[in-house]
Design an enzyme around this catalytic site. Structure first.
Site: not given
Ligand code: GDP
Ligand code: IMO
Ligand code: MG
Length: 419
Positions: A17-18, A42, A45, A143, A301-302, A330, A332
């Site tokens: 979620d970076e 899982n 993005h 397998r 949604g957690r 992020k 900001d």
């Molecule tokens: P990913 O799984 O690495 O693609 O990241 P996610 O989409 O799960 O979570 C990143 C969240 O941060 C999303 O809701 C993006 O829209 C939001 N986001 C990404 N870059 C920025 C930023 O620079 N600032 C803010 N405020 N939100 C951002």
């Molecule tokens: P993105 O691509 C954040 C976490 C789960 C749990 C662990 C194992 O959006 O960055 P799983 O369902 O994969 O067996 O769960 O990994 N997890 C993530 N956490 N972002 C993700 O994907 C994740 N995919 C799995 O919360 O701790």
């Molecule tokens: Mg994500």
């Protein structure tokens, strides 16, 4: 090896979620193909363009570039049901999305098993996304998995699934999983076959041909380095190789095919699910990060656990992925904080170390405090950043031993600083 261009790679540096989706989408505007190589639905993005938000789970984040093709490699575990649902928002994907016939399937019983196993773990639950990821990868390694190419002969596939239930009867009985009837299975698999078969391809050859033709290929990692099955905080990890090396097995490209590697990091840190997180802040500041950063999972949604930037973990992740640069996301979200903390070392058993210990559970963070700033939100150039924000970014470069190539200041594609 014949001369060919190299594929660039985007990889998560923390616990997922970076903001990988935002950067992949931004870069994808200039790429011919975007490929996923591990994980499954899982992943969540998020892409925001001109106020419209897209949440992608399986489809690569290049989908908003109509001229780019999207590839789901053999290392991804694919839920046909989830893929069919996700494709609906983009119309006809034929010719735009190619899925490896060798990718393993997540079927409904994998999901039931994932949930049941989590329940059985009780207090030691991993906190999975409940998407069947672990069971599908387990069967692959044992397998005994089911590959998408098998949808070509659903009669044979349904028999294999029934056989699977027979072999795992004790487990199925224990978790209350009833064996489907053959006719129900055939009906389900027919639906999958209809939508998925036209997308199937030899994605390894496809990637090789693209590179040979000097096309620009972007590899999109899911999850993050600290969730890697080998190098993450085991057992609190996901079941795939989330690091850059995962692209080699998960798509079939060689290490020599990989060019520029960009590590995606938040300017602070989050984690969903259980497991060690040394810089987690349980107080007001953690709450404030969660609120300002809208830190709630895209997939489940957690609420995400929030804390400070961990430079020790980031330095480790940058090295293991071979990052050429970092993209700091992020920034900001830190707007308005008087002081910002960064973990620069750990204390483990009374000793100060600046590398990852074998068990992160034992590590207590040692912090350095930085001066905060008023506002970076929406900044699109380096000069627009307050000097203390510039200093923060420069300090991260030094601490993580990797230069920063991009800084993101809002969810919108355009609010990005390229350095
Ligand atoms: P990913 O799984 O690495 O693609 O990241 P996610 O989409 O799960 O979570 C990143 C969240 O941060 C999303 O809701 C993006 O829209 C939001 N986001 C990404 N870059 C920025 C930023 O620079 N600032 C803010 N405020 N939100 C951002
Ligand atoms: P993105 O691509 C954040 C976490 C789960 C749990 C662990 C194992 O959006 O960055 P799983 O369902 O994969 O067996 O769960 O990994 N997890 C993530 N956490 N972002 C993700 O994907 C994740 N995919 C799995 O919360 O701790
Ligand atoms: Mg994500």
């Amino acid at each position: 090896m014949a001369n060919s261009t190299k594929a660039d790679l985007i990889v998560g540096i923390q616990w997922g979620d970076e903001g990988k989706g935002k950067i992949v989408d931004l870069l994808a505007q200039k790429y011919d193909a975007v490929a996923r190589y591990q994980g499954g639905h899982n992943a969540g993005h998020t892409i925001v363009v001109d106020g419209t938000t897209y949440a992608l789970h399986l489809i690569p984040s290049g989908v908003l570039n109509p001229d780019a093709i999207n590839i789901i490699g053999n290392g991804v575990v694919v839920s046909p049901e989830a893929l069919i649902k996700e494709m609906k928002q983009f119309g006809d994907m034929q010719g735009r999305l190619f899925v490896s016939e060798n990718a393993h399937m997540i079927l409904s019983f994998h999901i039931e098993m994932d949930k049941a196993k989590e329940k059985m773990r009780g207090k030691k639950a991993i906190g999975t996304t409940g998407r069947g990821i672990g069971p599908a990868y387990s069967e692959k390694i044992a397998r005994a998995g089911f590959r998408l190419g098998e949808l070509r002969d659903i009669e044979k596939l349904s028999d294999r699934i029934l056989e699977y239930f027979e072999h795992n009867k004790a487990i199925c009985d224990a978790i209350g999983l009833t064996c489907p009837t053959k006719s129900a299975l055939l009906k389900e698999l027919t639906t999958y076959a209809k939508s998925i078969l036209p997308l199937l391809a030899n994605t390894t050859k496809m990637a090789w041909d693209l590179l040979k033709d000097n096309k620009k290929v972007l590899l999109e990692g899911a999850q993050g380095t600290l969730l890697d099955i080998d190098h993450g905080t085991y057992p609190y990890v996901t079941s795939s190789s989330t690091i850059s090396a995962g692209a080699c097995t998960g798509l079939g490209v060689s290490p020599k095919d990989i060019g520029n590697v960009t590590g995606i990091v938040k300017a602070y840190c989050t984690r969903v699910g259980n497991g060690p997180f040394p810089t987690e802040d349980f107080g007001d500041e953690g709450d404030r990060l969660r609120k300002q950063g809208h830190e709630f999972g895209t997939t489940t949604g957690r609420p995400r656990r929030c804390g400070w930037f961990d430079a020790v973990a980031c330095k480790f992740a940058s090295r293991i992925n071979g990052c050429d640069q970092l993209s700091v996301m992020k920034l900001d979200v830190l707007d308005g904080f008087d002081e910002i903390k960064v973990c620069i070392a750990y204390e483990v058993n009374g000793e100060k170390i600046d590398f990852m210990p074998l068990d992160l559970e034992d590590a207590t963070p040692v912090y350095k405090t930085f001066k905060g700033w008023d506002k970076t939100e929406g900044a699109r150039t380096w000069d627009e950043l307050p000097s203390s924000a510039q200093e923060y970014i420069k300090a991260l470069e030094v601490l993580c031993e990797t230069k920063v190539g991009m800084v993101s200041t809002s969810p919108d594609r355009n609010d990005t600083i390229t350095l």
